[in-house]
Design an enzyme around this catalytic site. Sequence first.
Site, PDB file in Angstrom:
ATOM      1  N   GLY A 268       1.196  -1.001   0.164  1.00 53.39           N
ATOM      2  CA  GLY A 268      -0.498   0.068   0.514  1.00 53.39           C
ATOM      3  C   GLY A 268       0.672   1.410   0.108  1.00 53.39           C
TER       4      GLY A 268
ATOM      5  NE  ARG B 191       8.239   6.068  -0.521  1.00 54.81           N
ATOM      6  CZ  ARG B 191       9.331   6.106  -0.509  1.00 54.81           C
ATOM      7  NH1 ARG B 191      10.185   7.356  -0.023  1.00 54.81           N
ATOM      8  NH2 ARG B 191      10.517   5.357  -1.684  1.00 54.81           N
TER       9      ARG B 191
ATOM     10  CE  LYS C 228       7.928   7.603  -4.742  1.00 54.99           C
ATOM     11  NZ  LYS C 228       8.084   7.102  -5.613  1.00 54.99           N
TER      12      LYS C 228
ATOM     13  CG  ASP D  41       5.405  -3.750  -4.909  1.00 53.20           C
ATOM     14  OD1 ASP D  41       6.337  -4.663  -5.126  1.00 53.20           O
ATOM     15  OD2 ASP D  41       5.686  -2.476  -4.687  1.00 53.20           O
TER      16      ASP D  41
ATOM     17  CG  ASP E   4       6.410   3.172  -7.176  1.00 48.95           C
ATOM     18  OD1 ASP E   4       6.234   4.772  -7.162  1.00 48.95           O
ATOM     19  OD2 ASP E   4       6.215   2.171  -6.459  1.00 48.95           O
TER      20      ASP E   4
HETATM   21  P1  AMP Z   1       9.339   0.678  -2.880  1.00 51.37           P
HETATM   22  O1  AMP Z   1      10.922   0.282  -2.542  1.00 51.37           O
HETATM   23  O2  AMP Z   1       9.050   2.757  -2.883  1.00 51.37           O
HETATM   24  O3  AMP Z   1       8.557   1.235  -3.872  1.00 51.37           O
HETATM   25  O4  AMP Z   1       8.150   1.331  -2.060  1.00 51.37           O
HETATM   26  C1  AMP Z   1       7.803  -0.198  -1.324  1.00 51.37           C
HETATM   27  C2  AMP Z   1       6.426   0.040   0.035  1.00 51.37           C
HETATM   28  O5  AMP Z   1       7.281   0.374   0.815  1.00 51.37           O
HETATM   29  C3  AMP Z   1       5.087   0.613  -0.319  1.00 51.37           C
HETATM   30  O6  AMP Z   1       4.225   0.286   0.173  1.00 51.37           O
HETATM   31  C4  AMP Z   1       5.697   2.038   0.205  1.00 51.37           C
HETATM   32  O7  AMP Z   1       5.073   2.901   0.237  1.00 51.37           O
HETATM   33  C5  AMP Z   1       7.120   1.702   0.964  1.00 51.37           C
HETATM   34  N1  AMP Z   1       7.700   2.571   1.251  1.00 51.37           N
HETATM   35  C6  AMP Z   1       8.715   2.623   1.014  1.00 51.37           C
HETATM   36  N2  AMP Z   1       9.473   3.762   1.434  1.00 51.37           N
HETATM   37  C7  AMP Z   1       8.668   4.537   3.010  1.00 51.37           C
HETATM   38  C8  AMP Z   1       8.745   5.034   3.614  1.00 51.37           C
HETATM   39  N3  AMP Z   1       9.458   6.028   4.033  1.00 51.37           N
HETATM   40  N4  AMP Z   1       8.048   5.064   4.556  1.00 51.37           N
HETATM   41  C9  AMP Z   1       6.497   4.621   4.402  1.00 51.37           C
HETATM   42  N5  AMP Z   1       6.489   3.350   3.231  1.00 51.37           N
HETATM   43  C10 AMP Z   1       7.191   3.578   2.581  1.00 51.37           C
HETATM   44 MG    MG Z   2       6.977   0.801  -4.642  1.00 48.22          MG
END
Ligand code: AMP
Ligand code: MG
Length: 487
Positions: free
Chosen positions: A90, A93, A113, A252, A262
């Site tokens: 989900g 952030r 974001k 995702d 992403d």
């Molecule tokens: P990503 O690696 O950016 O594709 O993120 C993978 C998952 O981790 C997604 O659900 C993001 O929303 C969550 N996520 C990544 N960085 C953060 C953060 N700093 N705080 C909260 N959730 C995060």
């Molecule tokens: Mg992501």
Amino acid sequence: MKHLDELSFDNRFARLGDAFSTEVLPEPIEQPRLVVASAAAMALLDLAPGEADDPAFAQLFAGYQLWRQAEPRAMVYSGHQFGGYTPRLGDGRGLLLGEVVNAAGEHWDLHLKGAGQTPYSRMGDGRAVLRSSIREFLASEHLHALGIPTSRALCVTASSTPVWRERQERAAMLLRLAPSHVRFGHFEYFYYTRQHEQLKILGEHVLASHFPHCLTQDEPWLAMFREVLERTAQMIAHWQAYGFCHGVMNTDNMSILGITFDFGPYAFLDDFDAGHICNHSDDTGRYSFSNQVPVAHWNLAALAQALTPMIEVDKLRQTLELFLPLYQAHHLDLMRRRLGLCTAEEGDEELVQRLLQLMQQGKATDYTLFFRRLGERAPNEALTIVRDDFVDLAGFDAWGRDYLARSAREGSEQAERLARMHAVNPRYILRNYLAQQVIEAAEAGDYGPVRELHAVLARPFDEQPGMERYAQRPPDWGKHLEISCSS
Ligand code: AMP
Ligand code: MG
């Protein structure tokens, strides 16, 4: 053209209700300042470039204000990360602020974001750092300019809010635009939680909003899956043809629209290397450059699994078999163009593969400059110039003879060939070291360099007098930068 406060919204995804997303307000970041904005992305919302100078612009995109019609929500999804299933991810952030409808009637998701914690943040702080926000901004707008399907980026806002990664950094926000933020992982979430009613509602929403032409087909669901597969094959063909390495091809991070989505530790290849792993945390090379093709296929199979309540398994299987041939056809088409070939001949695939193997042997051929130089002069002359970057010179000369003969059969004038090749072979590419330089300047408070780099990369095919330094091969320090997953 509209003013910032005149945007109109139609929040279709929000209306699906609480099973699909949760209402969350953005948490502002301190002392916001606009780092960079994309006039081309603003135009998608009918905003004149001057709107970015309005102090309200940085306020809005730092979470201080909202449009009356905005309905900020965090979406729920899951996904396969590095091959393993994570049942709940989900928006941890980022928030879908709403869907803007422009004068042409297009819907654009506004996604902020770095907007703070949500019910999906798990252990995360809900923030994005300036470094990764600038990287996503530059890549989105550059890929678009290169003709690679991608989400877009409106702006980056910096702040004084501290965040901790490997070191202390500052929080930033990125405003992402896309016609949809639905990922493969959205479908997986409702499938694996056995919420098949919601799975259908989600699919019907995607069909009606993004694939309406499939509704008139005999089997709309199957038609939609086939189109997702086709678009994904096209996107991957572009990545491979232009040397783009995504780095985190988890399901995702795969858009249902087949757009690049992403951006994390991505890289454009400098010297060609099929085995390049751009993600420092990817120990096994699952997402290496050449693996992007089988991984996309694998991800489509994961999506197909989630669609089994709506589509017969055999039909999904048959459709999946189309992926590789579709990819290969698109890739060959793009590579022919990059080589200046307009017609199709039997041996073209082999000509392309032999060239890539020669590049692979030496790992010393700048992948972007090779094609640009090849078009700059007549083929025989160009070959003597690019030859220096190969190790197997006999092999390259043999390839060169075949390429000369093949080019001669095209029979085009050099001026026309140059124009045609320069229109598909960029002079400027987003190299990691260029991003690194402007990030360091921005972290020190100087946004001039990131704005200039963005402007250069927004016209990657044009000769831009005075900007030659952006077209150089990387210096030694910039060749093997380690880009971590932390963002
Ligand atoms: P990503 O690696 O950016 O594709 O993120 C993978 C998952 O981790 C997604 O659900 C993001 O929303 C969550 N996520 C990544 N960085 C953060 C953060 N700093 N705080 C909260 N959730 C995060
Ligand atoms: Mg992501």
